[in-house]
Enzyme design. Sequence first.
Site, PDB file in Angstrom:
ATOM      1  N   HIS A 166       1.163  -1.120   0.228  1.00  0.00           N
ATOM      2  CA  HIS A 166      -0.270   0.048   0.149  1.00  0.00           C
ATOM      3  C   HIS A 166       0.784   1.054  -0.051  1.00  0.00           C
ATOM      4  O   HIS A 166       1.449   2.048   1.115  1.00  0.00           O
ATOM      5  CB  HIS A 166      -0.751  -0.108   1.872  1.00  0.00           C
ATOM      6  CG  HIS A 166      -1.785   0.642   1.712  1.00  0.00           C
ATOM      7  ND1 HIS A 166      -1.765   2.599   1.015  1.00  0.00           N
ATOM      8  CD2 HIS A 166      -3.294   0.554   0.993  1.00  0.00           C
ATOM      9  CE1 HIS A 166      -3.189   2.926   0.817  1.00  0.00           C
ATOM     10  NE2 HIS A 166      -4.012   1.525   0.886  1.00  0.00           N
ATOM     11  N   GLU A 273      -0.892   0.851  -5.594  1.00  0.00           N
ATOM     12  CA  GLU A 273      -0.631   0.332  -4.663  1.00  0.00           C
ATOM     13  C   GLU A 273      -0.859  -1.293  -5.362  1.00  0.00           C
ATOM     14  O   GLU A 273      -1.766  -1.704  -5.802  1.00  0.00           O
ATOM     15  CB  GLU A 273      -1.945  -0.087  -3.954  1.00  0.00           C
ATOM     16  CG  GLU A 273      -2.061   1.787  -3.025  1.00  0.00           C
ATOM     17  CD  GLU A 273      -3.403   1.666  -2.609  1.00  0.00           C
ATOM     18  OE1 GLU A 273      -4.453   0.339  -2.066  1.00  0.00           O
ATOM     19  OE2 GLU A 273      -4.048   2.575  -1.860  1.00  0.00           O
TER      20      GLU A 273
HETATM   21  C1  BG6 Z   1      -6.704   1.588  -0.160  1.00  0.00           C
HETATM   22  C2  BG6 Z   1      -8.403   1.285  -0.150  1.00  0.00           C
HETATM   23  O1  BG6 Z   1      -6.651   0.843  -0.418  1.00  0.00           O
HETATM   24  O2  BG6 Z   1      -6.779   2.171   1.405  1.00  0.00           O
HETATM   25  C3  BG6 Z   1      -9.117   2.462   0.151  1.00  0.00           C
HETATM   26  O3  BG6 Z   1      -8.848   1.311  -1.694  1.00  0.00           O
HETATM   27  C4  BG6 Z   1      -8.775   2.447   1.489  1.00  0.00           C
HETATM   28  O4  BG6 Z   1     -11.151   1.841   0.042  1.00  0.00           O
HETATM   29  C5  BG6 Z   1      -7.616   3.203   1.414  1.00  0.00           C
HETATM   30  O5  BG6 Z   1     -10.058   4.034   2.315  1.00  0.00           O
HETATM   31  C6  BG6 Z   1      -6.946   3.386   2.990  1.00  0.00           C
HETATM   32  O6  BG6 Z   1      -7.757   2.409   4.096  1.00  0.00           O
HETATM   33  P1  BG6 Z   1      -7.225   2.460   5.436  1.00  0.00           P
HETATM   34  O7  BG6 Z   1      -7.534   1.352   5.830  1.00  0.00           O
HETATM   35  O8  BG6 Z   1      -5.559   2.293   6.164  1.00  0.00           O
HETATM   36  O9  BG6 Z   1      -8.360   3.619   5.391  1.00  0.00           O
END
Ligand code: BG6
Length: 298
Positions: A166, A273
């Site tokens: 991510h 990501e």
């Molecule tokens: C992304 C998702 O990978 O991560 C989104 O596609 C999400 O939907 C984002 O909002 C952040 O996620 P988190 O759990 O770290 O707030």
Amino acid sequence: PQVTISDGSSRVSAALSTGESVEVLLFGATVLSWKDAAGNEKLWLSKDTKLDGSKGVRGGIPLVFPLFGPATPNHEATSKLPQHGLARTARWEFLGKSTSEGSSSSSSVKLDFGLSSDTLAESTKALWPYKFGLLYSVTLDRESLTTTLVITNDGEESFDCQMLLHTYFNIKDISAVQIAGLEDSKYVDKLDGAKTKTESSSPVTFSGEMDRVYTPAKGPGHPIVVSDSGRPCFRIVRDNLDQVVVWNPWIEKAQEMSDFAPKDGYKNMVCVEAGSVDGWQKLDKGDAFEGAQTIYIL
Ligand code: BG6
């Protein structure tokens, strides 16, 4: 290359003699920082992020495993897990470093981290009771950073999993960012009822919130290039990871996230990501799945 264990052994950092550096938090084995030789930060990190494992890191490179996104009732085995799974908050073990000295242009350092179901807290194990091993390698080269995750099924029972790297890229101006390599690709638009759509033949640009799961038409061997104000700055090469999620929360979602700061920081970040998140990788006893990305600084 130098490797320093710092901050009450909660972080590991490494630097090349030419100045490039990387820092990894043991919670989530999350890469927090990656700097080039001139000290320029390549990753975005929220000023209000938690770094104590109570939540995933808001920035850097959190690791998503074994579930991407929120749990859904239609996949029973992962239905108890929090959004993006358990790996990003678990405390990983630093397994050691390997270095290659070579000439200064070819020196590199690899940091290895491990997480196993055996060492998870009982409360976490109860959410996903499979026996697994994760080996995560972070390799710093002069011009690139490679992150590789190897997942093994160490138990008798088969399991389904997803994984994703991510990455939050540090950029100057989201309105001037272009992402090439996703042309004509199918994507799931998470902001529009998870409808499947097809990208145009142009690079992706931003003028509002975006949350899309692309399956690039050109396949995983074809690089994704992030440009900022007309200048290519990152090339992402994927290995065995068929999807690319593109996310920017824009104004309102940034406001809603308590760990997102400064609130106008959405202008300086874009998440691109690499993952395997369309459907599930089924691993039987003894099976392994390996997925990796290399990010080149352009
Ligand atoms: C992304 C998702 O990978 O991560 C989104 O596609 C999400 O939907 C984002 O909002 C952040 O996620 P988190 O759990 O770290 O707030």
